[in-house]
Design an enzyme around this catalytic site. Sequence first.
Site: not given
Length: 387
Positions: A139, A137, A371, A132, A276, A165
């Site tokens: 979002s 381009a 996303e 996509l 620890r 990406w």
Amino acid sequence: MGGVPTTVDRLLPDEDAEALLALTRDIAARELAPQVDAMEERAEFPADAYRLLGRSGLLSLPFAEDVGGGAQPYEVYLQVIEEIATAWPSVGVGASVHSLTATVVSTNASDEQCATWLPRMLGGDWLGAYCLSEPQAGSDVSGIRTKAVLDPATDEYVVTGTKQWISNGSCADYYILFARTGEDPKRGLSAFIVPADTEGMSFGAPEKKLGLACDVTTQVLFDGARIPAAQRIGDEGAGMRVALSALDAGRLGIAAVATGIAQAALAHAVAYAGEREQFGRAVGEFQGMQFLLADMAADVERARATYLHAARLKDAGRPFSRQASIAKLTASDAAMRVTTDAIQVLGGNGYTRDYPVERLFRDAKVTQIFEGTNQIQRMVIGRDLLR
């Protein structure tokens, strides 16, 4: 230091789901966690891990049985993704992306296309990628420039452009491509199924990223690639609707991954605080440390609750777009806070690669970006509230 056993108090719908989560935890503990540190250091694509998940039926859970799916509710599928991501975030992301590609086909393709493609996608033989985003381009889906021009003589689309990406890039077996078939910014996109051996398709070098090294991410380049019109998903020009509807489900996958990252960081911090010693006692006995761990636990529980609420709306057939954005925003911001605090709990050790929390911190950052950035999620939420 590959993995700390975790116990999550889950409320699952039935015994089948309980068994499925138990299987996932077993695979994650025995097969995934022991190799994650070395594989991430080498940035090696985890092909064997995906084959194992596929053979185990964990890549097909939310799809119908008649096409090879597991017919599981989305709330169960997402908890499986969370368990995978708790052990190995890169694999959790890859599995979520794969499910996103299959969702595009199962909800938008013709019956003939579903019968042809879905059994391979859901049977563990094929791994998918979602093409996509582009260099200009991200979002802004309306800004896509990759073009698909129909050649009437051959009934094929000729595709030229660059995608960027792309998770599983160069390693996937098929790609869900969104390309411009018309000039209208919103009604000029179309979706296609593109097998990896398509002539005219090539790949850039893997991106050198802050985290998720085993989530191989590349450019996907189309230079006159020919795609048969029979591989177009849905009507010409329907790509925007296809892309955005699938992203709602994809955002829940990322929310589950982010929750898994936070859960793993919390588990490491709790284990370390119990072992620890300073000033003659475990650091977990100090109230300041207990308050820090309590806030981390609250963040993890909130993240899980938001993605499960959205998933249950989806399973009920009700609108869930705003809730998906809330889940993605809440869980990814929580992952950054919890991993940051986990480093603080471990002190100097947390800042070294001898302990996994610094890797989890690096892995968490991108969950706020892909996303749809968290700024985009806030826009989606705000606009929905004011609609």
